[in-house]
Design a protein around this motif. Structure first.
Motif, PDB file in Angstrom:
ATOM      1  N   VAL A  23     -10.498   8.452   4.548  1.00 15.81           N
ATOM      2  CA  VAL A  23      -9.586   9.579   4.743  1.00 15.81           C
ATOM      3  C   VAL A  23      -8.438   9.152   5.647  1.00 15.81           C
ATOM      4  N   CYS A  24      -7.195   9.471   5.239  1.00 15.30           N
ATOM      5  CA  CYS A  24      -6.038   8.992   6.008  1.00 15.30           C
ATOM      6  C   CYS A  24      -5.133  10.127   6.477  1.00 15.30           C
ATOM      7  N   GLY A  25      -5.589  11.363   6.405  1.00 17.23           N
ATOM      8  CA  GLY A  25      -4.745  12.466   6.850  1.00 17.23           C
ATOM      9  C   GLY A  25      -5.562  13.723   7.062  1.00 17.23           C
ATOM     10  N   GLY A  26      -4.860  14.826   7.300  1.00 14.93           N
ATOM     11  CA  GLY A  26      -5.527  16.098   7.547  1.00 14.93           C
ATOM     12  C   GLY A  26      -6.284  16.605   6.335  1.00 14.93           C
ATOM     13  N   ARG A  27      -5.683  16.469   5.158  1.00 12.52           N
ATOM     14  CA  ARG A  27      -6.387  16.789   3.918  1.00 12.52           C
ATOM     15  C   ARG A  27      -7.360  15.661   3.590  1.00 12.52           C
ATOM     16  N   TYR A  28      -8.534  16.035   3.116  1.00 18.04           N
ATOM     17  CA  TYR A  28      -9.563  15.025   2.890  1.00 18.04           C
ATOM     18  C   TYR A  28      -9.439  14.326   1.546  1.00 18.04           C
ATOM     19  N   ASP A  29      -8.371  14.585   0.798  1.00 15.32           N
ATOM     20  CA  ASP A  29      -8.094  13.785  -0.394  1.00 15.32           C
ATOM     21  C   ASP A  29      -6.986  12.775  -0.132  1.00 15.32           C
ATOM     22  N   CYS A  30      -6.604  12.598   1.127  1.00 12.59           N
ATOM     23  CA  CYS A  30      -5.587  11.612   1.487  1.00 12.59           C
ATOM     24  C   CYS A  30      -6.203  10.225   1.442  1.00 12.59           C
ATOM     25  N   ARG A  31      -5.589   9.317   0.666  1.00  7.91           N
ATOM     26  CA  ARG A  31      -6.096   7.962   0.528  1.00  7.91           C
ATOM     27  C   ARG A  31      -4.946   6.962   0.511  1.00  7.91           C
ATOM     28  N   ASN A  32      -5.219   5.769   1.004  1.00  4.49           N
ATOM     29  CA  ASN A  32      -4.305   4.651   0.838  1.00  4.49           C
ATOM     30  C   ASN A  32      -4.679   3.898  -0.428  1.00  4.49           C
ATOM     31  N   LEU A  33      -3.656   3.422  -1.145  1.00  2.00           N
ATOM     32  CA  LEU A  33      -3.853   2.665  -2.373  1.00  2.00           C
ATOM     33  C   LEU A  33      -3.314   1.257  -2.177  1.00  2.00           C
ATOM     34  N   LEU A  34      -4.162   0.270  -2.418  1.00  5.18           N
ATOM     35  CA  LEU A  34      -3.773  -1.136  -2.336  1.00  5.18           C
ATOM     36  C   LEU A  34      -3.322  -1.598  -3.712  1.00  5.18           C
ATOM     37  N   ASN A  35      -2.128  -2.193  -3.780  1.00  4.12           N
ATOM     38  CA  ASN A  35      -1.541  -2.601  -5.052  1.00  4.12           C
ATOM     39  C   ASN A  35      -1.311  -4.108  -5.054  1.00  4.12           C
ATOM     40  N   ILE A  36      -1.940  -4.783  -6.021  1.00  2.00           N
ATOM     41  CA  ILE A  36      -1.907  -6.247  -6.106  1.00  2.00           C
ATOM     42  C   ILE A  36      -1.285  -6.656  -7.441  1.00  2.00           C
ATOM     43  N   THR A  41       0.841  -1.192   0.000  1.00  3.71           N
ATOM     44  CA  THR A  41       0.000   0.000   0.000  1.00  3.71           C
ATOM     45  C   THR A  41       0.873   1.238   0.000  1.00  3.71           C
ATOM     46  N   VAL A  42       0.377   2.294  -0.608  1.00  4.79           N
ATOM     47  CA  VAL A  42       1.024   3.604  -0.565  1.00  4.79           C
ATOM     48  C   VAL A  42      -0.033   4.625  -0.169  1.00  4.79           C
ATOM     49  N   GLU A  43       0.421   5.731   0.382  1.00  5.24           N
ATOM     50  CA  GLU A  43      -0.481   6.799   0.784  1.00  5.24           C
ATOM     51  C   GLU A  43      -0.247   8.002  -0.112  1.00  5.24           C
ATOM     52  N   VAL A  44      -1.331   8.579  -0.627  1.00  6.98           N
ATOM     53  CA  VAL A  44      -1.204   9.732  -1.521  1.00  6.98           C
ATOM     54  C   VAL A  44      -2.222  10.796  -1.147  1.00  6.98           C
ATOM     55  N   HIS A  45      -1.865  12.048  -1.458  1.00  4.04           N
ATOM     56  CA  HIS A  45      -2.833  13.141  -1.452  1.00  4.04           C
ATOM     57  C   HIS A  45      -3.194  13.352  -2.920  1.00  4.04           C
ATOM     58  N   VAL A  46      -4.329  12.843  -3.298  1.00  8.05           N
ATOM     59  CA  VAL A  46      -4.668  12.678  -4.710  1.00  8.05           C
ATOM     60  C   VAL A  46      -4.573  13.972  -5.493  1.00  8.05           C
ATOM     61  N   HIS A  47      -5.104  15.066  -4.945  1.00  5.24           N
ATOM     62  CA  HIS A  47      -5.209  16.308  -5.712  1.00  5.24           C
ATOM     63  C   HIS A  47      -4.174  17.363  -5.321  1.00  5.24           C
ATOM     64  N   LEU A  48      -3.365  17.077  -4.325  1.00  7.79           N
ATOM     65  CA  LEU A  48      -2.365  18.051  -3.904  1.00  7.79           C
ATOM     66  C   LEU A  48      -1.311  18.250  -4.989  1.00  7.79           C
ATOM     67  N   SER A  49      -0.878  17.148  -5.586  1.00 12.55           N
ATOM     68  CA  SER A  49       0.082  17.202  -6.696  1.00 12.55           C
ATOM     69  C   SER A  49      -0.342  16.161  -7.721  1.00 12.55           C
ATOM     70  N   PRO A  50      -1.280  16.518  -8.615  1.00 11.68           N
ATOM     71  CA  PRO A  50      -1.840  15.545  -9.553  1.00 11.68           C
ATOM     72  C   PRO A  50      -0.799  14.869 -10.436  1.00 11.68           C
ATOM     73  N   HIS A  51       0.216  15.619 -10.862  1.00 15.71           N
ATOM     74  CA  HIS A  51       1.247  15.037 -11.731  1.00 15.71           C
ATOM     75  C   HIS A  51       2.053  13.987 -10.972  1.00 15.71           C
ATOM     76  N   LYS A  52       2.343  14.259  -9.707  1.00 15.44           N
ATOM     77  CA  LYS A  52       3.084  13.304  -8.895  1.00 15.44           C
ATOM     78  C   LYS A  52       2.251  12.053  -8.634  1.00 15.44           C
ATOM     79  N   THR A  53       0.957  12.234  -8.381  1.00 14.19           N
ATOM     80  CA  THR A  53       0.068  11.095  -8.172  1.00 14.19           C
ATOM     81  C   THR A  53       0.008  10.227  -9.416  1.00 14.19           C
TER      82      THR A  53
END
Length: 387
Positions: free
Chosen positions: A261-274, A229-241
């Motif tokens: 929601v996984c952080g202070g910003r409400y676009d923080c999400r964990n991503l499960l990678n299989i 799993t990785v944690e991202v702020h989806v819209h904070l840096s769209p190019h990086k995401t």
């Protein structure tokens, strides 16, 4: 108060066939517990983390049940339940479980105490957090390392610690150092190719350095094919995401966004990678079926992720009109109330009186199940991963 919290945690996490009587005998510094019918007495000093103390004294197990952990992570309940569920279902690959950005070690203890045959490594850059973990009773299969992860091995000067819960951002930007108190930066390839250890699962919460970490994991991802799993702020840096998801896809992985929601910003999400070549091992998983059916687990890619995690949080969007209030709980709640008319928050973690917003999910995303004949459409996996 500390003893009451410990008692509540124990009662919440003991899953046995016959409910024991739990006596609480508080003294100046110690909570004493007697579990009738189990023949054990547990002691947890109020100054220590009751999660690690109790899990060590009971070896993370209770009579009459299997895979029971006395560690109860306070945040990201969906993510933690997902990982625990996949372990119980024996669907994760064999090997080490890695917790990078372990902070206080709750996730590591949670898994290590329930699965003592699995080695668990917790990596944390904050020396204060590492010292606390090492001074607490930990499961014998849990190892704590002071350091970080990156694309290449080096040493960096320890960043200034603002508070014990402080997490460091973007290790790639930090300069090298030769000082005596420098912190080691490891690569995943370095940790798992120099010995016979294999990586089974990795929880990467490295505060913006996920892309850099995976650049140093080419060999281990190819050889071990771990789930991670990785944690991202989806819209904070769209190019990086997008770049992160493109790199993950290039290794032959399918990515699923955990709607929590996984952080202070409400676009923080964990991503499960299989890994796609392991997808058959996950077909029929009750845990994945449940999360998929409730729309808490959604397949995403570099092209589609921008449509999730509150698109209003894009820069200049309706939830990001003011920089200081961008994608905050208040901004998102106001937007939902305007556009969805009615709205309620549901907690996905035990409420402890300290509302950080982490672990919250909007109840309005739960899909209806009023058409029985179409429920099969909600089973995991989706068509793309089956192919």
């Amino acid at each position: 108060k500390d003893c009451d919290q410990v008692r509540a945690r124990v009662l919440r996490n003991l899953h046995i066939n016959t409910r024991p009587t739990l006596y609480l005998l508080p003294t100046a510094t110690t909570c004493t517990f007697r579990l009738d019918g189990l023949g054990t007495a547990q002691h947890a000093h109020a100054g220590q983390d009751p999660c690690r103390t109790l899990s060590q004294r009971t070896n993370g197990m209770t009579r009459g049940a299997s895979h029971v952990s006395l560690c109860s992570p306070r945040y990201e309940l969906i993510l933690n339940s997902l990982v625990m569920g996949l372990l119980i279902e024996a669907r994760l690959p064999p090997g080490v479980i890695l917790d990078a950005g372990a902070q206080h070690g709750e996730f590591s203890c949670y898994i290590a105490s329930a699965f003592q045959a699995r080695p668990v490594i917790a990596i944390e850059m904050n020396a204060v957090n590492v010292a606390r973990m090492n001074s607490s009773s930990m499961p014998s299969n849990m190892q704590v390392l002071l350091g970080g992860l990156g694309s290449h091995a080096r040493r960096i000067a320890p960043p200034k610690i603002l508070k014990p819960s402080f997490q460091f951002e973007d290790v790639a930007r930090l300069p090298n150092s030769t000082s005596e108190n420098a912190i080691d930066i490891f690569t995943l390839d370095q940790l798992f190719t120099a010995n016979s250890r294999r990586l089974g699962f990795a929880h990467l919460d490295v505060e913006g350095s996920e892309l850099d970490v995976l650049l140093g994991a080419h060999h281990v991802l190819s050889r071990d094919r771990p789930v991670f799993t990785v944690e991202v702020h989806v819209h904070l840096s769209p190019h990086k995401t997008a770049a992160l998801l493109q790199l993950i896809a290039s290794h032959g992985y399918t990515t699923f966004l955990i709607e929590e929601v996984c952080g202070g910003r409400y676009d923080c999400r964990n991503l499960l990678n299989i890994p796609k070549d392991r997808s058959a091992s996950f077909v029929g998983s009750p845990m994945l079926n449940t999360l998929t059916a409730s729309q808490r687990l959604v397949e995403v890619s570099a092209d589609t992720i921008a449509g999730h995690a509150y698109p209003c949080c894009k820069r200049g969007g309706e939830c990001c009109l003011l920089l200081r209030n961008c994608c905050s709980q208040q901004a998102v709640t106001d937007w939902l109330n305007i556009h969805m008319v009615t709205f309620n928050w549901s907690e996905s973690r035990p409420f402890d009186g300290h509302d950080t917003g982490r672990g919250r999910v909007p109840s309005l995303f739960a899909p209806p199940f009023d058409i029985f004949r179409h429920q099969h459409k909600f089973l995991w996996p989706g068509p793309s991963i089956q192919s």
